[in-house]
Design an enzyme around this catalytic site. Sequence first.
Site, PDB file in Angstrom:
ATOM      1  N   HIS A 243       1.197  -1.108   0.628  1.00 22.01           N
ATOM      2  CA  HIS A 243      -0.561   0.147  -0.120  1.00 22.01           C
ATOM      3  C   HIS A 243       0.983   1.202   0.147  1.00 22.01           C
ATOM      4  O   HIS A 243      -0.042   2.516   0.144  1.00 22.01           O
ATOM      5  CB  HIS A 243      -0.661   0.049   0.740  1.00 22.01           C
ATOM      6  CG  HIS A 243      -0.812   0.978   2.710  1.00 22.01           C
ATOM      7  ND1 HIS A 243      -0.550   1.139   3.071  1.00 22.01           N
ATOM      8  CD2 HIS A 243       0.266  -0.762   3.463  1.00 22.01           C
ATOM      9  CE1 HIS A 243      -0.231   1.186   4.395  1.00 22.01           C
ATOM     10  NE2 HIS A 243       0.945   0.845   4.556  1.00 22.01           N
ATOM     11  N   CYS A 368       0.720   4.800  12.459  1.00 18.75           N
ATOM     12  CA  CYS A 368       0.551   3.054  13.163  1.00 18.75           C
ATOM     13  C   CYS A 368       0.219   4.338  14.640  1.00 18.75           C
ATOM     14  O   CYS A 368       0.224   2.956  15.442  1.00 18.75           O
ATOM     15  CB  CYS A 368       1.819   2.387  13.612  1.00 18.75           C
ATOM     16  SG  CYS A 368       2.435   1.646  11.062  1.00 18.75           S
TER      17      CYS A 368
END
Length: 427
Positions: A243, A368
């Site tokens: 991605h 994240c």
Amino acid sequence: MKVYPHTNRKLLSNMKKNNISKTNSLPKQSDVNIGVGVYLDYSATSPIKKEIRAAILPYLDEKFGNPSSIHSWGQIARQAVDSAREEVAEFLNCTPAEIIFTSGGTEADNLAIRGLALSFKASRPHIVTTQIEHHAVLNTCEHLEKEGLAEVTYLKPNQDGLVSAEQVKKALKKNTVLVSVMYVNNEIGTLQPIREIGKMIEKENRKRDGKQIYFHTDAVQAAEYQPMNVDFLHADLLTISGHKIGAPKGIGALFIRQNIPLEKMIFGGEQEINRRAGTENVIGIVALGKAVEVLRNEKYEIRAEKTSRLRDYFINEILKEIPDVKLNGSKELRSPNNINFYFKYVEGESILLSLDLVGIAASSGSACTSQSLQPSHVLMALYDDAERAHGSVRFSIGEKTTKEEIDYTLVNLKKIIKRLREISPLA
């Protein structure tokens, strides 16, 4: 300006209320479920490329078979997986048997580090890494330590975010089995001397009679703009993620040089050359294969040069137009698509929210950790300054980013920083 899926109703309400026009030049948008704006967060994820979307559509429809099935539907899927593996192998200059498809970069990092450490668990192996790795590497190493399965040395980078081959060499021990250093840092874009580290490790291995040292690099942020030939890099294990290069989320790959001992992390069937069990994600694998094919069709040097020009323009304009700003990380040894700035006297989160209200997407660090209030571990390792870590913003550009979008961002960013400093108790 491009149109992106967006669910922020407040954003569009404010855009309409403020009648954004001419100098700010975002077009009007009546549909509250669609946002219009500037996407400068390519290091978090990238839009799916049209070539990749076209490649995967048949596998969402008539080519839906399980690659482990022996009938025609299954064999069509198997052929697609095999072809994608060959594409990735060609991209990395290795054999197809050295490519393992995973659910993404995090799983690939876990398999590389934990899988290797468990192969040597009887001798409590030593691992060398850095303080500024992705959490997929750092948390894996920390858990190995807690379980008593490995000892780990975390190298501190200099203020440019760099570690040297000599620094790595000094950290090696008799029981060192793995060195893991990321190719390009996801927050500050620092480009590590991977080839030099790999060459040094090979030289050290020639002096060793017993255990060899294996070299892993997390190359998730490097694939689009850096050389990825594993022999050139002298890497034994290398991680990529789909991605970040125009494929969907949920697919990655790990290069594992032949004959490297690696324990399985997922048990079940014998998929992925008996390294990683589970029915293959055919759609993701096809997408990753197409993504690297697209990258190979244009030399990385061409992409890097084009993107670097836009990056340097952005950096120079910010330094010229906005006072009390510092660039985080190295200016020279930096990924072409990364800009990370410390804006004194303001909070990064406030900057991001203000940017979002005018249709600009950026980040305060890695995606994240975006839900965490802890300061960036990367910036703390470099500067040991919580205020700097909290006041920093990462802009990451991509192949579709235009100068018009950069200019729009600069105009709004200048206003945002001025306004936030006027109300800041720190200014």
